[in-house]
Motif scaffolding. Structure first.
Motif, PDB file in Angstrom:
ATOM      1  N   CYS A  43      43.878  33.050  30.610  1.00 60.24           N
ATOM      2  CA  CYS A  43      44.955  33.304  29.048  1.00 60.24           C
ATOM      3  C   CYS A  43      44.545  32.633  27.717  1.00 60.24           C
ATOM      4  CB  CYS A  43      46.462  33.639  29.402  1.00 60.24           C
ATOM      5  SG  CYS A  43      47.159  33.864  27.805  1.00 60.24           S
TER       6      CYS A  43
ATOM      7  N   THR B 286      58.379  28.453  27.530  1.00 59.58           N
ATOM      8  CA  THR B 286      56.984  29.424  28.356  1.00 59.58           C
ATOM      9  C   THR B 286      56.182  28.675  28.962  1.00 59.58           C
ATOM     10  OG1 THR B 286      58.608  30.834  26.694  1.00 59.58           O
ATOM     11  CG2 THR B 286      57.153  31.310  28.951  1.00 59.58           C
ATOM     12  N   HIS B 287      56.505  28.118  29.365  1.00 59.43           N
ATOM     13  CA  HIS B 287      55.353  27.692  29.889  1.00 59.43           C
ATOM     14  C   HIS B 287      55.308  28.256  31.663  1.00 59.43           C
ATOM     15  CE1 HIS B 287      54.348  24.064  27.149  1.00 59.43           C
ATOM     16  NE2 HIS B 287      53.627  25.277  26.914  1.00 59.43           N
ATOM     17  N   ASN B 288      54.247  29.288  31.807  1.00 57.76           N
ATOM     18  CA  ASN B 288      54.811  30.504  32.942  1.00 57.76           C
ATOM     19  C   ASN B 288      55.450  29.722  33.840  1.00 57.76           C
ATOM     20  OD1 ASN B 288      55.198  32.678  33.689  1.00 57.76           O
ATOM     21  ND2 ASN B 288      52.398  33.340  34.064  1.00 57.76           N
TER      22      ASN B 288
ATOM     23  N   TRP C 185      48.736  27.000  28.976  1.00 61.11           N
ATOM     24  CA  TRP C 185      49.159  26.600  30.118  1.00 61.11           C
ATOM     25  C   TRP C 185      47.675  26.723  30.895  1.00 61.11           C
ATOM     26  CZ3 TRP C 185      52.277  23.292  31.526  1.00 61.11           C
ATOM     27  CH2 TRP C 185      52.647  23.696  33.091  1.00 61.11           C
ATOM     28  N   LYS C 186      47.499  28.017  30.465  1.00 61.58           N
ATOM     29  CA  LYS C 186      45.832  28.574  31.291  1.00 61.58           C
ATOM     30  C   LYS C 186      46.629  28.992  32.594  1.00 61.58           C
ATOM     31  CE  LYS C 186      42.484  25.133  29.774  1.00 61.58           C
ATOM     32  NZ  LYS C 186      43.393  24.340  29.648  1.00 61.58           N
ATOM     33  N   CYS C 187      47.464  30.452  32.149  1.00 62.14           N
ATOM     34  CA  CYS C 187      47.242  31.379  33.863  1.00 62.14           C
ATOM     35  C   CYS C 187      46.269  32.271  33.744  1.00 62.14           C
ATOM     36  CB  CYS C 187      48.370  32.007  33.341  1.00 62.14           C
ATOM     37  SG  CYS C 187      49.934  30.922  33.008  1.00 62.14           S
TER      38      CYS C 187
ATOM     39  N   ARG D  79      53.305  36.395  26.233  1.00 57.54           N
ATOM     40  CA  ARG D  79      52.311  36.141  25.145  1.00 57.54           C
ATOM     41  C   ARG D  79      50.895  36.734  25.662  1.00 57.54           C
ATOM     42  NH1 ARG D  79      53.645  30.375  24.429  1.00 57.54           N
ATOM     43  NH2 ARG D  79      54.027  30.400  26.497  1.00 57.54           N
ATOM     44  N   GLY D  80      50.918  36.116  26.717  1.00 62.17           N
ATOM     45  CA  GLY D  80      49.865  36.711  27.855  1.00 62.17           C
ATOM     46  C   GLY D  80      50.287  38.157  27.433  1.00 62.17           C
TER      47      GLY D  80
ATOM     48  N   LEU E  25      53.132  36.947  34.313  1.00 67.20           N
ATOM     49  CA  LEU E  25      52.609  35.945  32.933  1.00 67.20           C
ATOM     50  C   LEU E  25      53.616  36.557  32.065  1.00 67.20           C
ATOM     51  CD1 LEU E  25      49.035  37.772  31.969  1.00 67.20           C
ATOM     52  CD2 LEU E  25      49.415  35.855  33.218  1.00 67.20           C
ATOM     53  N   CYS E  26      53.692  35.818  30.177  1.00 67.75           N
ATOM     54  CA  CYS E  26      55.503  35.002  30.022  1.00 67.75           C
ATOM     55  C   CYS E  26      54.646  36.909  28.497  1.00 67.75           C
ATOM     56  CB  CYS E  26      54.711  34.166  29.102  1.00 67.75           C
ATOM     57  SG  CYS E  26      53.685  34.043  27.709  1.00 67.75           S
TER      58      CYS E  26
ATOM     59  N   CYS F  61      48.424  30.419  24.901  1.00 62.79           N
ATOM     60  CA  CYS F  61      49.139  29.165  24.920  1.00 62.79           C
ATOM     61  C   CYS F  61      48.038  28.129  25.835  1.00 62.79           C
ATOM     62  CB  CYS F  61      50.836  28.728  25.053  1.00 62.79           C
ATOM     63  SG  CYS F  61      51.005  29.062  27.001  1.00 62.79           S
TER      64      CYS F  61
HETATM   65  S1  SF4 Z   1      52.501  30.870  29.764  1.00 58.29           S
HETATM   66 FE1  SF4 Z   1      51.925  32.209  29.025  1.00 58.29          FE
HETATM   67  S2  SF4 Z   1      51.128  32.523  26.913  1.00 58.29           S
HETATM   68 FE2  SF4 Z   1      50.460  30.487  28.688  1.00 58.29          FE
HETATM   69  S3  SF4 Z   1      48.968  30.685  29.618  1.00 58.29           S
HETATM   70 FE3  SF4 Z   1      50.526  31.502  30.751  1.00 58.29          FE
HETATM   71  S4  SF4 Z   1      50.722  33.316  29.936  1.00 58.29           S
HETATM   72 FE4  SF4 Z   1      49.310  32.839  28.789  1.00 58.29          FE
END
Ligand code: SF4
Length: 769
Positions: free
Chosen positions: A50, A220-222, A55-57, A87-88, A84-85, A53
């Motif tokens: 992702c 919100t860092h997942n 965090w790169k989920c 935004r993801g 995922l959050c 943001c």
């Molecule tokens: S925390 Fe949310 S926006 Fe950030 S990389 Fe993960 S899913 Fe994407």
């Protein structure tokens, strides 16, 4: 099982409560409606990561009939763990945003920068135009006269690879000096290790968590949020120090509404209590640290009574928290915050945070900090770059080599502060003054210049003076529309990027790959960088013909392949998370001059800096003004996601938080629109008033990222206020180079009208998939 209507409604309500952060989610409109199937044909799953943001989920992108329909978390990925959050999940709306930049644009000759007058161009013409002007700048002023700014995971091409090949040390990311520089510098000089992009806090094993300047749940860092929730579920105690009753504070057993700017006094008082009452971890301190004697003498003066007068937190509470921390040690932890540029003494504040953690004996110990290790990965073989990449990032300090090779100049901000970290805001000045040497060109990748760098009027003046300004971006953000040449990048769902190498408890490598073909005439960053590199005469650094070859070679060098990663999405390696894992191998993780955790820094002393942190008062708030505080919302990232209709349905504007009594004194009504004006006379807004008891009387609060002025952003335009526009002053942290931003003060001006804008719901309906 038969699902009757009553039970269905109950389940719907529960699941909506778990995922929705706002009240206007589309999903809330008709919770009783049975969802229609979102697919009709065969669904293909593409693994990627992702970008909504940093965090790169790891994500699993569901593609049906050549269209991305849905984005889920990769189950096997340590960052997302299948979740995922918001935004993801909203990435689909970004991909199909009709406001995206669609083809290269060149500013019409004779128009002014910022006027936004452009003509369309082919990629050949646009790239030739850029290369020709860059080579002219190089010939006249040298390669260092082109600066490179980058933000986002595709930035490696534009602030590391290309500038290092081109020969400019002036490459910078806002993620350093406008965010993490103080915590990274402090960590390097205390533990000899960076904090890194993913804070190595052993949340789930912790039993006592003290958040000081940490808005978990709002940034919100997942993974972090999942771990934090798990820690609370397992019974960890939580203390939140914040002038604002944040989301995390609402979960805490103690909220300490500290006077803004005085955190260091509180930290020093806690150090005092741990030492005076003999509550620190004596064995750990003896074995792993140096400088305890000096610290003990230094801390004599920092009594809780002394701190009470400064922080406005009762001495008894200060003592009680210190004792509770000690009772839980080593499973008591003070995690480092992320955005650490506050008042100008920020490296010292972060040193105090780390010293406290060390006294609790938690570094490298379960329930404290684990020791993150980067994964094993090789570079693509190419001739050595003339310069080392200099931009650094939130995964650690950089700044290039100490010694500059013959024929090259040192970075233009060098000499202003102690650390080697880059300071993006200090590269603006040479564009204006030509000192220490001129910067005449700027290549800007994904960096929102008018929403991140303080003193926007100065940035605009600097842009006006340049010979060349190139913007590479996805959306027509306001600063993009000041460029001479706009190069439209495709989104993260349409491109490959370089491999993401994540330092973690179990280090891992993630692949980004396109889920669908790029829309319109947009191109991936790697392609733009390579094409530009070839035109600049840097062929030898681009021996690969395309990114697949580049990635496959890097992966083959570690015994994997592109094919394998396409199938798996994530490659997980083994970690060595705790001190005992290092000791078993007779290795020392502390890369400080002494080889130990440095409570007292001899190096700082030798450079005329305080070897131990001490309190200095922040700039006072002028009469009639409030200190401007700012933070995050769980559904937006910086100023990058405000044109995403899904996220805007959840949060369409920010509000200014003002204490209810202050509001009464000023005659404000909840929900009315006002202007904010700073003490330099800059006016921003209109912004809606939120009267609340959740903030102290002496400050106001804004969520960052709103107040867009780029008219091409049809959803984001004109909604809310920009904190960055009001940050016309910053104090330079003399150690890290961080630009301390909480030294700006605002007053509230009544009489603003509600902006006349189309409703988000209507705009969203117009662009719904
Ligand atoms: S925390 Fe949310 S926006 Fe950030 S990389 Fe993960 S899913 Fe994407």
């Amino acid at each position: 099982m038969k699902l009757d209507r009553r039970r269905f409604l109950k389940l719907s309500a529960a699941s909506v409560g778990a995922v929705a952060f706002g009240s206007r989610a589309a999903a809330l409109r008709a919770p009783w409606a049975v969802p229609r199937k979102w697919y009709a044909g065969e669904v293909r799953t593409v693994f990627s990561y992702c970008e909504n943001c940093f965090w790169k989920c790891g994500i699993a992108v569901k593609v049906e009939g050549g269209r991305v329909r849905k984005i889920d978390g990769q189950k096997q990925n340590p960052k997302s763990r299948g979740r995922l959050c918001p935004r993801g999940q909203a990435g689909v709306a970004q991909l199909y945003d009709p406001d995206r930049l669609k083809r290269p644009l060149i500013r019409i000759e004779g128009s002014r920068r910022g006027e936004g007058k452009y003509r369309e161009a082919s990629w050949e013409e646009a790239l030739d135009y850029v290369a020709e002007r860059m080579l002219k700048i190089k010939e006249r002023y040298g390669p260092e006269a082109v600066a490179w700014f980058g933000h986002g995971s595709g930035d490696s091409w534009f602030v590391e690879y290309l500038p290092a090949a081109w020969g400019s040390p002036n490459a910078a990311k806002p993620a350093v000096s406008i965010c993490t520089a103080p915590r990274e510098t402090a960590s390097q000089w205390t533990f000899g290790r960076p904090v890194g992009g993913h804070e190595p806090v052993d949340w789930t094993e912790s039993r006592y968590i003290v958040l000081i300047g940490h808005h978990i749940g709002e940034d919100t860092h997942n993974t972090q949020l999942q771990d934090f929730a798990e820690a609370l579920r397992r019974g960890a105690k939580l203390v939140v120090v914040d002038p604002r009753f944040s989301t995390a504070a609402s979960k805490a057993h103690r909220w300490l509404p500290i006077k803004p700017g005085t955190d260091l006094a509180l930290l020093l008082a806690w150090i005092h209590v741990l030492i005076k009452e003999d509550l620190y971890d004596r064995d750990y301190v003896q074995k792993y640290t140096v400088g305890f004697e000096e610290l003990a003498v230094h801390s004599n003066k920092h009594t809780p009574e002394w701190a009470e007068k400064i922080t406005e937190i009762p001495a008894e509470t200060i003592r009680a928290v210190a004792r509770e921390m000690a009772a839980a040690k080593p499973r008591a932890v003070l995690p480092p915050g992320r955005h650490t540029v506050w008042y100008g003494d920020d490296t010292q504040r972060m040193r105090a945070v780390y010293i406290l953690n060390a006294l609790l004996g938690n570094y490298g110990v379960p329930g404290g900090f684990y020791l993150a290790k980067p994964p094993y990965l090789e570079k693509y073989p190419h001739p050595p770059f003339p310069l080392e990449p200099a931009a650094g990032g939130c995964s650690g300090s950089s700044g290039g080599a100490e010694e500059v090779p013959e024929g090259f100049k040192p970075r233009a901000d060098k000499g202003k502060f102690f650390a080697k970290t880059t300071a993006i805001q200090e590269l603006i000045e040479p564009m204006l003054s030509g000192e220490p040497y001129p910067i005449r060109g700027l290549v800007c990748y994904g960096t929102n210049l008018f929403h991140s760098i303080p003193n926007v009027p100065r940035t605009k003046k600097a842009l006006e003076k340049l010979d060349l300004y190139v913007a590479i971006d996805v959306l027509p953000q306001e600063h993009v529309m000041w460029a001479d040449v706009i190069l439209p990048e495709c989104t993260y769902l349409e491109r490959y990027d370089d491999l993401a190498a994540i330092a973690h408890k179990t280090p891992f490598i993630e692949l980004r790959q396109p889920a669908v073909e790029p829309l319109w005439d947009t191109k991936p960053g790697w392609w733009i960088a390579r094409e530009l590199g070839l035109r600049l005469g840097l062929e030898k650094y681009f021996p690969w013909k395309d990114i697949e070859e580049y990635l496959d070679t890097r992966l083959q060098l570690i015994g994997s392949s592109l094919e394998e990663l396409k199938q798996k999405g994530t490659l997980i390696q083994k970690g060595r998370p705790y001190l005992k894992d290092w000791e078993r191998r007779h290795r020392n993780p502390f890369k400080t001059p002494s080889g130990k955790i440095e409570l007292y820094s001899q190096t700082f002393a030798e450079h005329g800096l305080d070897p131990l942190p001490d309190y200095t008062p922040p700039m006072p708030v002028p009469e009639g003004f409030y200190r401007l505080l700012y933070g995050r919302t769980p559904v937006h990232s910086f100023a990058k996601t405000q044109n995403n209709w899904v996220l805007m349905e959840l949060k369409a504007e920010n509000e200014v938080w003002i204490h209810r009594e202050e509001g009464r004194k000023l005659g404000l009504r909840h929900g009315e629109y006002v202007w904010l004006e700073n003490d330099a006379g800059v006016r921003e807004g209109p912004v809606r008033v939120r009267l609340t008891e959740r903030i102290r009387h002496d400050c106001v609060y804004l969520v960052h990222g709103f107040g867009h002025k780029g008219r091409g952003l049809r959803l984001a335009y004109g909604r809310g206020a920009s904190d960055n526009a009001l940050q016309t002053r910053y104090v330079l942290d003399p150690i890290s180079g961080g630009a301390a931003l909480r030294n700006n003060f605002v007053k509230v001006v009544k009489g603003a009208a509600r902006p006349r804008l189309k409703r988000i719901g209507q705009l969203a309906r117009e662009r719904r998939l």
